[in-house]
Design an enzyme around this catalytic site. Structure first.
Site, PDB file in Angstrom:
ATOM      1  N   ASP A  37      29.702  40.588 -39.276  1.00 28.96           N
ATOM      2  CA  ASP A  37      28.938  40.113 -38.146  1.00 28.96           C
ATOM      3  C   ASP A  37      28.811  41.027 -37.240  1.00 28.96           C
ATOM      4  OD1 ASP A  37      30.773  37.396 -39.427  1.00 28.96           O
ATOM      5  OD2 ASP A  37      32.221  39.054 -38.637  1.00 28.96           O
ATOM      6  N   GLU A  40      20.533  35.037 -34.193  1.00 29.32           N
ATOM      7  CA  GLU A  40      20.130  34.895 -35.753  1.00 29.32           C
ATOM      8  C   GLU A  40      19.690  32.900 -35.518  1.00 29.32           C
ATOM      9  OE1 GLU A  40      23.149  34.199 -39.314  1.00 29.32           O
ATOM     10  OE2 GLU A  40      21.994  36.395 -39.596  1.00 29.32           O
ATOM     11  N   ASP A  79      24.993  37.953 -33.766  1.00 29.12           N
ATOM     12  CA  ASP A  79      25.334  36.986 -34.667  1.00 29.12           C
ATOM     13  C   ASP A  79      26.630  35.772 -34.698  1.00 29.12           C
ATOM     14  OD1 ASP A  79      25.294  36.719 -37.619  1.00 29.12           O
ATOM     15  OD2 ASP A  79      27.275  37.993 -38.087  1.00 29.12           O
TER      16      ASP A  79
END
Length: 179
Positions: free
Chosen positions: A141, A68, A7
């Site tokens: 996160d 991501e 992330d």
């Protein structure tokens, strides 16, 4: 299949490793956050993110890296930092020959919770349930990184079959033209 989910972020870059295959219980191998100081120079922060990701790659030896996909945000500074951290993660994986997959936030949310509009708490709760953890990983996160890895494990078989079908079709189409 062992997947490192990333992330991306400059201040907090979530990392999580999940092992398993679609249709079977998954196992969390590790989870954490690579942190950098907001006061540090950008170049030093990017090096710190690289070093952190390299440590995760060395320690956990994933077969895939799921990152991501950066999406447009209202805050240009935030999206730039996210994009830069994302590029570092992809570079680290590519340098080692590890395949990289990009997944959108809504794709990850839909895969893990059933809704592409789920909030962070819902994602954390489902990651906790799916990996049979005692509590949701903190900060968010870290949970998001695990969700990325889960999403990739579940979606990779279908994506691979689709890519193989397209390649096969392309090969047959090309042979038809040259014959």
């Amino acid at each position: 299949m062992r997947v490192l989910g990333v992330d991306p972020g400059l201040t907090r870059c979530g990392v999580g490793v999940v092992e398993g295959v679609a249709g079977r219980p998954l196992t969390m191998v590790g989870v954490g956050v690579v942190r950098t100081s907001a006061d540090a120079e950008l170049s030093h922060r990017l090096v710190a993110v690289e070093q952190g990701i390299e440590q995760w790659l060395d320690e956990h030896r994933p077969e895939f890296v799921a990152v991501e996909r950066v999406f447009s945000q209202h805050n240009v500074r935030t999206v730039m930092g996210t994009a830069q951290a994302s590029a570092v993660a992809m570079l680290c994986a590519a340098r080692r020959g590890i395949p990289v997959a990009l997944h959108t936030p809504s794709e990850v949310k839909a895969a893990v919770t059933g809704s592409g509009r789920a909030d962070k708490a819902q994602v954390g709760a489902m990651v906790t349930r799916l990996l049979r953890l005692a509590a949701p990983p903190k900060p968010a996160d870290a949970a998001d990184a695990l969700a990325l890895a889960i999403c990739h494990i579940w979606r990779a078989p279908a994506q691979n079959r689709l890519q193989q079908a397209v390649a096969l079709h392309t090969t047959h189409a090309t042979k038809g033209r040259t014959a």
